[in-house]
Motif scaffolding. Structure first.
Motif, PDB file in Angstrom:
ATOM      1  N   THR A   7      41.640  11.824  66.764  1.00 37.30           N
ATOM      2  CA  THR A   7      41.566  12.989  67.823  1.00 37.30           C
ATOM      3  C   THR A   7      42.644  13.512  67.472  1.00 37.30           C
ATOM      4  O   THR A   7      43.670  13.405  67.085  1.00 37.30           O
ATOM      5  N   LYS A  15      46.168  19.956  62.173  1.00 39.02           N
ATOM      6  CA  LYS A  15      46.204  18.467  62.475  1.00 39.02           C
ATOM      7  C   LYS A  15      44.446  17.713  62.127  1.00 39.02           C
ATOM      8  O   LYS A  15      45.140  16.924  61.567  1.00 39.02           O
ATOM      9  N   CYS A  16      43.507  17.979  62.550  1.00 31.25           N
ATOM     10  CA  CYS A  16      42.274  17.959  62.421  1.00 31.25           C
ATOM     11  C   CYS A  16      42.252  18.218  60.853  1.00 31.25           C
ATOM     12  O   CYS A  16      41.566  17.172  60.576  1.00 31.25           O
ATOM     13  N   ASN A  21      42.275  19.385  72.474  1.00 25.92           N
ATOM     14  CA  ASN A  21      42.188  20.582  73.321  1.00 25.92           C
ATOM     15  C   ASN A  21      41.298  22.111  73.735  1.00 25.92           C
ATOM     16  O   ASN A  21      41.263  22.324  73.902  1.00 25.92           O
ATOM     17  N   SER A  22      40.470  21.827  73.058  1.00 32.58           N
ATOM     18  CA  SER A  22      38.827  22.200  72.373  1.00 32.58           C
ATOM     19  C   SER A  22      37.501  21.958  73.023  1.00 32.58           C
ATOM     20  O   SER A  22      37.280  22.298  72.922  1.00 32.58           O
ATOM     21  N   SER A  55      45.979  20.025  67.256  1.00 32.42           N
ATOM     22  CA  SER A  55      44.593  21.658  66.476  1.00 32.42           C
ATOM     23  C   SER A  55      44.073  21.197  65.649  1.00 32.42           C
ATOM     24  O   SER A  55      44.500  20.266  64.953  1.00 32.42           O
ATOM     25  N   ASP A  56      43.552  22.650  65.190  1.00 29.58           N
ATOM     26  CA  ASP A  56      42.628  22.432  64.437  1.00 29.58           C
ATOM     27  C   ASP A  56      43.785  21.930  62.693  1.00 29.58           C
ATOM     28  O   ASP A  56      42.863  21.316  62.237  1.00 29.58           O
ATOM     29  N   ASN A 116      39.187  17.973  68.240  1.00 33.63           N
ATOM     30  CA  ASN A 116      40.148  18.466  68.621  1.00 33.63           C
ATOM     31  C   ASN A 116      40.263  18.066  70.123  1.00 33.63           C
ATOM     32  O   ASN A 116      39.616  19.341  70.740  1.00 33.63           O
TER      33      ASN A 116
END
Length: 335
Positions: free
Chosen positions: A173, A179-180, A195-196, A176-177, A193
């Motif tokens: 996990t 960081k992913c 957060n989403s 942010s996209d 992500n």
């Protein structure tokens, strides 16, 4: 020597460069002329007064260093195969933010061939932690699946690479996209992500409802109950930090039905013997992976430690970056 001192508990600018006497190595210790010092979240906790210094450890922050052997216990050095002038990195209980540092010989490792001191300074804290918890404590095996919370952190990028190199499937996990994407580039099989997306639902989808074998958790709090839902039968949850809080409510029935194991540890207070055993395991199983380029250090930013006597240091900038969460991998100070 120059060192970074916590002048009082508070924000990053309480970190100042001061003059200190150089430490004197004792029995079983090396004196290292430090070229680079790793920065870790426990350093931030110590700076804010939330991580007491263990008895006998230096009040100077810093848990990992890399540099050159300057001296030390000659007998212990000889037994470990070290000589004056050797390039080493080391895990320490404190004192890392300084031009000289003492370290137990057992907690020192040769700098892998081809790595710089800056890269080597980014290794000990996270590699010792990941090996001890993911492989020793949780017993991750080839062919199993690991979920890493916070895959872009120093711990996360380390766990991704070692687990993949040793044959595991890795889910992470991240916040942010971007960081992913960075985690996927390092070898993670799937990145969520948080957060989403609901990471529990995503884990169930990715594993077709089977769950993961091991979860490495740096959040705790209300994450614990959700992580138990992510585990497969006989799954293992290992908690190594409590950024989300120290209390959690769990479904004990789920733990029993799926035969789950919930564990946790901290490394700083463990014995030299314990840490030395981890060092030997790393030297045998992980250090060769650097030389074969199957894993690599991930250094996000480097700051010059010395900002001048009694003035805010590069360490203050490093801590501000650490607290911002805008980094992928490790932050390092140079001397």
């Amino acid at each position: 020597m120059k060192a970074i001192e916590i002048t009082r508990y508070g924000p990053p600018d309480v970190l100042h460069v001061v003059d200190r006497p150089a430490p004197v190595p004792g029995v079983g210790e090396l004196l290292i002329r430090v070229a680079a010092s790793g920065v870790n979240r426990p350093d931030v906790l110590q700076r804010t007064g939330n991580y007491p210094v263990p008895a006998g450890a230096s009040d100077i922050p810093g848990l990992e260093v890399a540099g050159v052997v300057e001296g030390g216990d000659a007998q212990a050095m000889a037994l470990a195969g070290f000589q004056i002038g050797d390039r080493v990195c080391a895990l320490v209980a404190g004192g890392g933010y300084a031009q000289f540092c003492v370290a137990p010989v057992a907690q020192c490792l040769p700098i892998p061939q081809g790595l710089t001191e800056v890269q080597a300074a980014s290794l000990p804290e996270t590699f010792f932690t990941v090996w001890s918890n993911v492989f020793d404590r949780a017993g991750l095996q080839k062919g199993e699946t690991l979920l890493v919370q916070g895959g872009a952190s120093g711990i996360g990028v380390t766990a991704i690479q070692i687990a993949k190199a040793l044959g595991a499937t890795v889910l992470v996990t991240a916040g942010s996209d971007e960081k992913c994407a960075a985690c996927l580039a390092l070898g993670a099989d799937h990145a969520i992500n948080y957060n989403s997306s609901d990471f529990v639902a995503e884990v169930q989808r990715i594993t077709a409802g089977a769950g993961v074998n091991v979860v490495l958790d740096m959040v705790a709090g209300d994450y614990v109950a959700r992580e138990l839902q992510c585990l497969a039968e006989d799954g293992r949850l290992v908690i190594i930090a409590v950024r989300g809080g120290v209390k959690a409510e769990i479904n004990a029935g789920l733990v029993m039905r799926k035969r789950l194991t919930v564990s946790g540890s901290t490394l700083r207070v463990r014995s030299v013997v314990f840490k030395g055993a981890i060092a030997q395991a790393l030297k045998q199983h992980v250090w060769p992976l650097f030389e074969s380029a199957r894993i690599k250090p991930v250094v996000h930013s480097v700051f010059a430690a010395d900002g001048g006597l009694n003035s805010p240091s590069g360490a203050a900038q490093a801590h501000a970056l650490m607290e911002s969460g805008q980094h992928v991998g490790k932050i390092v100070l140079t001397w």
